[in-house]
Design a protein around this motif. Structure first.
Motif, PDB file in Angstrom:
ATOM      1  N   THR A 118       1.053  -1.255  -0.094  1.00 22.56           N
ATOM      2  CA  THR A 118      -0.458   0.137   0.298  1.00 22.56           C
ATOM      3  C   THR A 118       0.726   1.154   0.103  1.00 22.56           C
ATOM      4  O   THR A 118       1.726   1.346   1.334  1.00 22.56           O
ATOM      5  N   LEU A 119       1.128   2.250  -0.613  1.00 23.90           N
ATOM      6  CA  LEU A 119       1.515   3.374  -1.440  1.00 23.90           C
ATOM      7  C   LEU A 119       1.080   4.434  -0.234  1.00 23.90           C
ATOM      8  O   LEU A 119       1.897   4.650   0.631  1.00 23.90           O
ATOM      9  N   ILE A 120      -0.470   4.399  -0.493  1.00 22.80           N
ATOM     10  CA  ILE A 120      -0.846   5.826   0.524  1.00 22.80           C
ATOM     11  C   ILE A 120      -2.613   4.609   0.115  1.00 22.80           C
ATOM     12  O   ILE A 120      -2.689   3.945  -0.325  1.00 22.80           O
ATOM     13  N   PRO A 121      -3.307   5.100   0.896  1.00 23.58           N
ATOM     14  CA  PRO A 121      -4.542   5.250   1.239  1.00 23.58           C
ATOM     15  C   PRO A 121      -5.420   4.916  -0.453  1.00 23.58           C
ATOM     16  O   PRO A 121      -5.460   5.765  -1.463  1.00 23.58           O
ATOM     17  N   GLN A 122      -5.790   3.841  -1.273  1.00 23.99           N
ATOM     18  CA  GLN A 122      -5.393   3.347  -2.179  1.00 23.99           C
ATOM     19  C   GLN A 122      -5.268   3.033  -3.372  1.00 23.99           C
ATOM     20  O   GLN A 122      -5.839   3.571  -4.860  1.00 23.99           O
ATOM     21  N   TRP A 123      -3.758   3.136  -3.290  1.00 25.56           N
ATOM     22  CA  TRP A 123      -2.806   3.007  -4.301  1.00 25.56           C
ATOM     23  C   TRP A 123      -2.229   1.683  -3.654  1.00 25.56           C
ATOM     24  O   TRP A 123      -1.887   1.753  -2.804  1.00 25.56           O
ATOM     25  N   LEU A 124      -2.077   0.760  -4.948  1.00 24.50           N
ATOM     26  CA  LEU A 124      -1.349  -0.894  -4.732  1.00 24.50           C
ATOM     27  C   LEU A 124      -0.240  -0.362  -5.060  1.00 24.50           C
ATOM     28  O   LEU A 124      -0.537  -0.636  -6.823  1.00 24.50           O
ATOM     29  N   PHE A 125       0.759  -1.048  -5.332  1.00 28.14           N
ATOM     30  CA  PHE A 125       1.530  -1.929  -6.101  1.00 28.14           C
ATOM     31  C   PHE A 125       1.663  -3.176  -5.988  1.00 28.14           C
ATOM     32  O   PHE A 125       1.778  -3.698  -4.516  1.00 28.14           O
TER      33      PHE A 125
ATOM     34  N   GLU B  86       3.838  -5.928  -6.853  1.00 29.80           N
ATOM     35  CA  GLU B  86       5.406  -6.669  -7.680  1.00 29.80           C
ATOM     36  C   GLU B  86       5.083  -7.609  -8.396  1.00 29.80           C
ATOM     37  O   GLU B  86       5.522  -7.762  -9.538  1.00 29.80           O
ATOM     38  N   GLY B  87       4.503  -8.414  -7.641  1.00 24.69           N
ATOM     39  CA  GLY B  87       4.089  -9.619  -9.428  1.00 24.69           C
ATOM     40  C   GLY B  87       4.187  -9.139 -10.361  1.00 24.69           C
ATOM     41  O   GLY B  87       4.465  -9.990 -11.314  1.00 24.69           O
ATOM     42  N   ARG B  88       2.602  -8.272 -10.506  1.00 27.27           N
ATOM     43  CA  ARG B  88       2.428  -7.897 -12.055  1.00 27.27           C
ATOM     44  C   ARG B  88       3.073  -7.066 -12.294  1.00 27.27           C
ATOM     45  O   ARG B  88       2.824  -6.782 -13.320  1.00 27.27           O
ATOM     46  N   SER B  89       3.749  -6.240 -11.601  1.00 30.01           N
ATOM     47  CA  SER B  89       4.621  -4.804 -12.362  1.00 30.01           C
ATOM     48  C   SER B  89       2.914  -4.028 -12.518  1.00 30.01           C
ATOM     49  O   SER B  89       3.108  -3.070 -13.553  1.00 30.01           O
ATOM     50  N   THR B  90       2.343  -3.300 -11.644  1.00 29.61           N
ATOM     51  CA  THR B  90       1.444  -2.437 -11.723  1.00 29.61           C
ATOM     52  C   THR B  90       1.099  -1.943 -10.279  1.00 29.61           C
ATOM     53  O   THR B  90       1.723  -2.070  -9.163  1.00 29.61           O
ATOM     54  N   ILE B  91       1.158  -0.434 -10.390  1.00 26.34           N
ATOM     55  CA  ILE B  91       0.085  -0.001  -9.587  1.00 26.34           C
ATOM     56  C   ILE B  91      -1.311   0.807  -9.782  1.00 26.34           C
ATOM     57  O   ILE B  91      -1.639   0.826 -10.852  1.00 26.34           O
ATOM     58  N   LYS B  92      -2.145   0.168  -8.955  1.00 27.73           N
ATOM     59  CA  LYS B  92      -3.395   0.067  -9.403  1.00 27.73           C
ATOM     60  C   LYS B  92      -3.989   1.322  -8.274  1.00 27.73           C
ATOM     61  O   LYS B  92      -3.614   2.034  -6.684  1.00 27.73           O
ATOM     62  N   GLY B  93      -4.158   2.419  -8.869  1.00 29.86           N
ATOM     63  CA  GLY B  93      -5.097   3.886  -8.124  1.00 29.86           C
ATOM     64  C   GLY B  93      -6.390   3.935  -8.062  1.00 29.86           C
ATOM     65  O   GLY B  93      -7.285   2.935  -8.254  1.00 29.86           O
ATOM     66  N   PRO B  94      -6.962   5.166  -7.627  1.00 29.13           N
ATOM     67  CA  PRO B  94      -8.805   4.638  -7.417  1.00 29.13           C
ATOM     68  C   PRO B  94      -9.826   4.923  -8.640  1.00 29.13           C
ATOM     69  O   PRO B  94     -10.094   4.265  -8.973  1.00 29.13           O
TER      70      PRO B  94
ATOM     71  N   PHE C 272       7.712   7.684 -14.884  1.00 25.55           N
ATOM     72  CA  PHE C 272       7.455   6.988 -13.699  1.00 25.55           C
ATOM     73  C   PHE C 272       6.874   8.595 -12.644  1.00 25.55           C
ATOM     74  O   PHE C 272       5.282   7.317 -12.081  1.00 25.55           O
ATOM     75  N   ARG C 273       6.977   9.448 -12.600  1.00 28.33           N
ATOM     76  CA  ARG C 273       5.732   9.912 -11.765  1.00 28.33           C
ATOM     77  C   ARG C 273       3.916   9.857 -12.292  1.00 28.33           C
ATOM     78  O   ARG C 273       3.733   9.970 -11.372  1.00 28.33           O
ATOM     79  N   LYS C 274       3.614   9.795 -13.328  1.00 28.96           N
ATOM     80  CA  LYS C 274       2.332  10.220 -13.791  1.00 28.96           C
ATOM     81  C   LYS C 274       1.514   8.639 -13.262  1.00 28.96           C
ATOM     82  O   LYS C 274       0.280   8.832 -13.500  1.00 28.96           O
ATOM     83  N   LYS C 275       2.142   7.558 -12.759  1.00 28.19           N
ATOM     84  CA  LYS C 275       2.241   6.095 -12.735  1.00 28.19           C
ATOM     85  C   LYS C 275       1.709   5.791 -11.046  1.00 28.19           C
ATOM     86  O   LYS C 275       1.246   5.151 -10.283  1.00 28.19           O
ATOM     87  N   LEU C 276       2.755   7.419 -10.444  1.00 28.90           N
ATOM     88  CA  LEU C 276       2.479   7.170  -8.863  1.00 28.90           C
ATOM     89  C   LEU C 276       1.331   8.367  -8.174  1.00 28.90           C
ATOM     90  O   LEU C 276       0.666   9.146  -9.475  1.00 28.90           O
ATOM     91  N   PRO C 277       1.084   8.079  -6.681  1.00 27.55           N
ATOM     92  CA  PRO C 277       0.275   8.883  -6.262  1.00 27.55           C
ATOM     93  C   PRO C 277       0.687  10.391  -6.319  1.00 27.55           C
ATOM     94  O   PRO C 277       2.440  10.371  -5.969  1.00 27.55           O
ATOM     95  N   PRO C 278       0.244  11.538  -6.208  1.00 24.27           N
ATOM     96  CA  PRO C 278       0.983  12.888  -6.804  1.00 24.27           C
ATOM     97  C   PRO C 278       1.993  12.392  -5.416  1.00 24.27           C
ATOM     98  O   PRO C 278       1.724  12.366  -4.188  1.00 24.27           O
ATOM     99  N   ASN C 279       2.838  13.435  -5.637  1.00 21.51           N
ATOM    100  CA  ASN C 279       3.473  14.496  -4.486  1.00 21.51           C
ATOM    101  C   ASN C 279       4.106  13.274  -3.533  1.00 21.51           C
ATOM    102  O   ASN C 279       5.652  13.411  -2.946  1.00 21.51           O
ATOM    103  N   ILE C 280       4.332  11.921  -4.154  1.00 15.27           N
ATOM    104  CA  ILE C 280       5.303  11.071  -3.222  1.00 15.27           C
ATOM    105  C   ILE C 280       7.097  10.880  -3.255  1.00 15.27           C
ATOM    106  O   ILE C 280       7.219  10.301  -2.821  1.00 15.27           O
ATOM    107  N   LEU C 281       6.929  11.095  -4.955  1.00 16.67           N
ATOM    108  CA  LEU C 281       8.030  10.469  -5.141  1.00 16.67           C
ATOM    109  C   LEU C 281       8.808  12.085  -5.015  1.00 16.67           C
ATOM    110  O   LEU C 281       8.602  13.140  -5.884  1.00 16.67           O
ATOM    111  N   LYS C 282       9.980  11.704  -4.196  1.00 14.85           N
ATOM    112  CA  LYS C 282      10.983  13.520  -3.967  1.00 14.85           C
ATOM    113  C   LYS C 282      12.172  13.330  -4.732  1.00 14.85           C
ATOM    114  O   LYS C 282      13.235  12.586  -4.154  1.00 14.85           O
ATOM    115  N   ASN C 283      12.753  14.378  -4.609  1.00 13.23           N
ATOM    116  CA  ASN C 283      14.263  14.478  -5.241  1.00 13.23           C
ATOM    117  C   ASN C 283      14.616  15.465  -4.207  1.00 13.23           C
ATOM    118  O   ASN C 283      14.537  16.343  -3.348  1.00 13.23           O
ATOM    119  N   VAL C 284      15.336  14.870  -4.228  1.00 10.00           N
ATOM    120  CA  VAL C 284      16.952  15.318  -2.913  1.00 10.00           C
ATOM    121  C   VAL C 284      17.853  15.965  -3.775  1.00 10.00           C
ATOM    122  O   VAL C 284      18.671  15.021  -4.380  1.00 10.00           O
TER     123      VAL C 284
END
Length: 228
Positions: free
Chosen positions: A138-145, A147-155, A207-219
């Motif tokens: 669970t990345l955040i609520p309603q967002w699942l990764f 691994e076996g299927r290589s998918t991210i499922k959002g709402p 990659f960001r287009k497939k993620l929940p908003p704002n969870i990937l941070k560039n340091v």
């Protein structure tokens, strides 16, 4: 009553419930409406198959004897293209022929009606246990990764990850820290390709287009980390 832990786990999944008797259908909906992320109802197999093709639910709970297309025919049709969607049958029938056919359809459970709380909890726990051995985060609520299927499922949508994206996300989740540019080049890019700035920029943008908003941070100057 379903436990809070069970409800929390089920809230990541969608359900298609198929039952021709309106009263039973409405009762089950009342039980599940605050449990699953999303519920779709159908009154026969034909209607259920149309909903299945459009919505791709995680779990199907179906009766057997229904007009237009019965539960066995419905699952047989789905199994022609999908061997993995989880299925539970609720049925008043203990007919051996039905049960033998059902056994060939890779069910999570075959539950004999009437369905009481104990049977219901057992079936839902079996559904969750069917994911053991597959890594689902669970990345955040309603967002699942998955691994076996290589998918991210959002709402609203499911995204298919590339091999590089899957490797990168697994690295971010398992290390729980900043993944440096050097690590990305050594572990994600193959020796045949150089990780140029343009290639990295395009990779991160997609990659960001497939993620929940704002969870990937560039340091800046170091790399990337997940903020979850």
């Amino acid at each position: 009553m379903l436990s809070k832990e069970l409800i929390d786990q089920l809230s990541n999944f969608t359900l298609l419930y198929v039952e021709d008797e309106e009263g039973i259908r409405n009762n089950i909906f009342e039980i599940f409406q605050d449990v699953f992320k999303e519920i779709h109802l159908a009154k026969n197999g034909e209607e259920a198959y149309k909903i299945y093709t459009e919505q791709k639910p995680d779990l199907i709970i179906t009766d057997i004897r229904m007009p237009k297309m019965d539960g066995i025919e419905l699952i047989e049709k789905i199994r022609q293209t999908n061997s993995k969607v989880r299925v539970i049958i609720f049925s008043a029938y203990t007919d051996l022929d039905y049960m033998l056919k059902a056994a060939e359809l890779h069910l999570v459970k075959y539950i004999i009606k009437p369905v009481n709380e104990e049977k219901l909890v057992d079936a839902l726990e079996s559904f969750l246990n069917s994911y053991e051995g597959t890594k689902i985060y669970t990345l955040i609520p309603q967002w699942l990764f998955d691994e076996g299927r290589s998918t991210i499922k959002g709402p609203e949508e499911e995204f298919i990850l590339t091999k590089k994206e899957t490797k990168f996300l697994k690295l971010l989740l398992k290390k729980h820290r900043i993944i440096t540019y050097e690590e990305m080049e050594n572990l994600i890019w193959t020796h045949e390709h150089i990780m140029t700035q343009n290639a990295l920029r395009l990779f991160i943008k997609n990659f960001r287009k497939k993620l929940p908003p704002n969870i990937l941070k560039n340091v800046q100057g170091i790399g990337y980390q997940l903020v979850i």
